[in-house]
Scaffold this active site. Structure first.
Site, PDB file in Angstrom:
ATOM      1  N   GLU A  56       0.871  -1.180   0.000  1.00 23.07           N
ATOM      2  CA  GLU A  56       0.000   0.000   0.000  1.00 23.07           C
ATOM      3  C   GLU A  56       0.905   1.226   0.000  1.00 23.07           C
ATOM      4  OE1 GLU A  56      -2.912   0.256   3.221  1.00 23.07           O
ATOM      5  OE2 GLU A  56      -2.681   2.443   3.199  1.00 23.07           O
ATOM      6  N   ARG A  60       0.343  10.123   1.559  1.00 19.70           N
ATOM      7  CA  ARG A  60       0.758  11.066   2.617  1.00 19.70           C
ATOM      8  C   ARG A  60       1.927  11.918   2.207  1.00 19.70           C
ATOM      9  NH1 ARG A  60       0.298   6.840   7.639  1.00 19.70           N
ATOM     10  NH2 ARG A  60      -1.519   5.905   6.653  1.00 19.70           N
ATOM     11  N   THR A 111      -4.373   6.042   2.169  1.00 18.61           N
ATOM     12  CA  THR A 111      -4.666   7.405   2.626  1.00 18.61           C
ATOM     13  C   THR A 111      -5.383   8.210   1.538  1.00 18.61           C
ATOM     14  OG1 THR A 111      -2.554   7.219   3.840  1.00 18.61           O
ATOM     15  CG2 THR A 111      -3.757   9.260   4.086  1.00 18.61           C
ATOM     16  N   LYS A 132     -10.793  -1.936   6.214  1.00 18.44           N
ATOM     17  CA  LYS A 132      -9.582  -1.743   6.999  1.00 18.44           C
ATOM     18  C   LYS A 132     -10.045  -1.350   8.406  1.00 18.44           C
ATOM     19  CE  LYS A 132      -5.976   1.828   7.370  1.00 18.44           C
ATOM     20  NZ  LYS A 132      -4.776   2.333   6.689  1.00 18.44           N
TER      21      LYS A 132
HETATM   22  C1  3PG Z   1      -1.848   2.951   8.301  1.00 22.31           C
HETATM   23  O1  3PG Z   1      -2.213   3.862   7.626  1.00 22.31           O
HETATM   24  O2  3PG Z   1      -2.319   1.834   8.150  1.00 22.31           O
HETATM   25  C2  3PG Z   1      -0.919   3.196   9.415  1.00 22.31           C
HETATM   26  O3  3PG Z   1      -0.327   4.425   9.372  1.00 22.31           O
HETATM   27  C3  3PG Z   1       0.112   2.150   9.563  1.00 22.31           C
HETATM   28  O4  3PG Z   1       0.279   2.133  10.904  1.00 22.31           O
HETATM   29  P1  3PG Z   1       1.666   1.799  11.579  1.00 22.31           P
HETATM   30  O5  3PG Z   1       2.653   2.823  11.051  1.00 22.31           O
HETATM   31  O6  3PG Z   1       1.411   1.921  13.040  1.00 22.31           O
HETATM   32  O7  3PG Z   1       2.038   0.412  11.149  1.00 22.31           O
END
Ligand code: 3PG
Length: 217
Positions: A48, A52, A76, A136
């Site tokens: 993914e 961001r 995102t 999700k």
């Molecule tokens: C996401 O968008 O899924 C998270 O930012 C990932 O989370 P993590 O950095 O705590 O693994």
């Protein structure tokens, strides 16, 4: 209108053999291909790439062009313009951190499946009434971790989840032991510091450790 069955089937096909979804933020263009190759060397086939950073969109397009064997999700995604842009860039699927009516409606008619982010039973219901069955869960750890997913299995028996947020090597087995968890996502296999140091060997090492555990599911 409800989400077409084929969207659910497409997601299930994409995740049939895949239980790990690294969440990747790209800060430098030069990192994109070596990072993907380091993950692939550790057995990762699906990523993914988040929007961001400003490079997210071009990273998706580059990977689709240069690494066609990988499955590339766009993460995102927060509004209609971004949804259209990731479709255009060739993403195989889109992931959102949360839901809006706009995003849920877009996912019904999109060429690519949407994995909407939820944090509560009410949000599952908002998607469920439109036909969504795959979500999700974000941020999974602070929301309650595996115990939350276990609780969701009661009222939502035909729903499967991809928890992300705060998951690491020490907790993936607890999540993947649950029938309603299709995959776990997160950034732990590609830490920011390792990417910044171009430490691709470390990223392959972390990926191998994660895929070894996930493969034991
Ligand atoms: C996401 O968008 O899924 C998270 O930012 C990932 O989370 P993590 O950095 O705590 O693994």
């Amino acid at each position: 209108m409800t989400q077409k069955m084929d969207m659910i089937e497409t997601l299930d096909a994409l995740f049939a053999e895949v239980t790990l979804l690294p969440v990747i933020n790209i800060e430098r263009e030069a990192d994109i291909l070596p990072l993907a190759d380091a993950l692939a060397a550790g057995g990762i086939t699906t990523l993914e790439i988040t929007l961001r950073t400003p490079l997210g969109l071009s990273a998706i397009a580059l990977l689709r062009r240069e690494r066609p064997q990988l499955c590339i999700g766009a993460g995102t995604v927060t509004d209609a313009a971004q949804f259209a842009a990731v479709e255009q860039a060739g993403a195989h699927f889109a992931v959102t951190p949360g839901i809006t009516e706009e995003l849920l409606q877009l996912g019904l008619n999109s060429r690519i499946p949407l994995l909407p982010g939820i944090a509560s039973a009410s949000e599952i219901l908002a998607g469920y009434r439109l036909g969504y069955r795959r979500f999700k869960v974000f941020p999974a750890h602070v929301l309650g971790g595996p115990a939350l997913l276990k609780a969701f299995a009661g009222p939502f028996q035909d729903v499967r989840f991809c928890p992300t947020g705060g998951i690491g090597q020490q907790s993936i087995s607890d999540y993947l032991a649950l029938d309603n968890v299709m995959a776990v996502g997160g950034s732990w296999v590609a830490p920011k510091t390792s990417i910044a140091a171009a430490d691709w060997a470390e990223i392959t090492r972390l990926s191998l450790a994660a895929t070894a555990l996930a493969g034991q599911r």
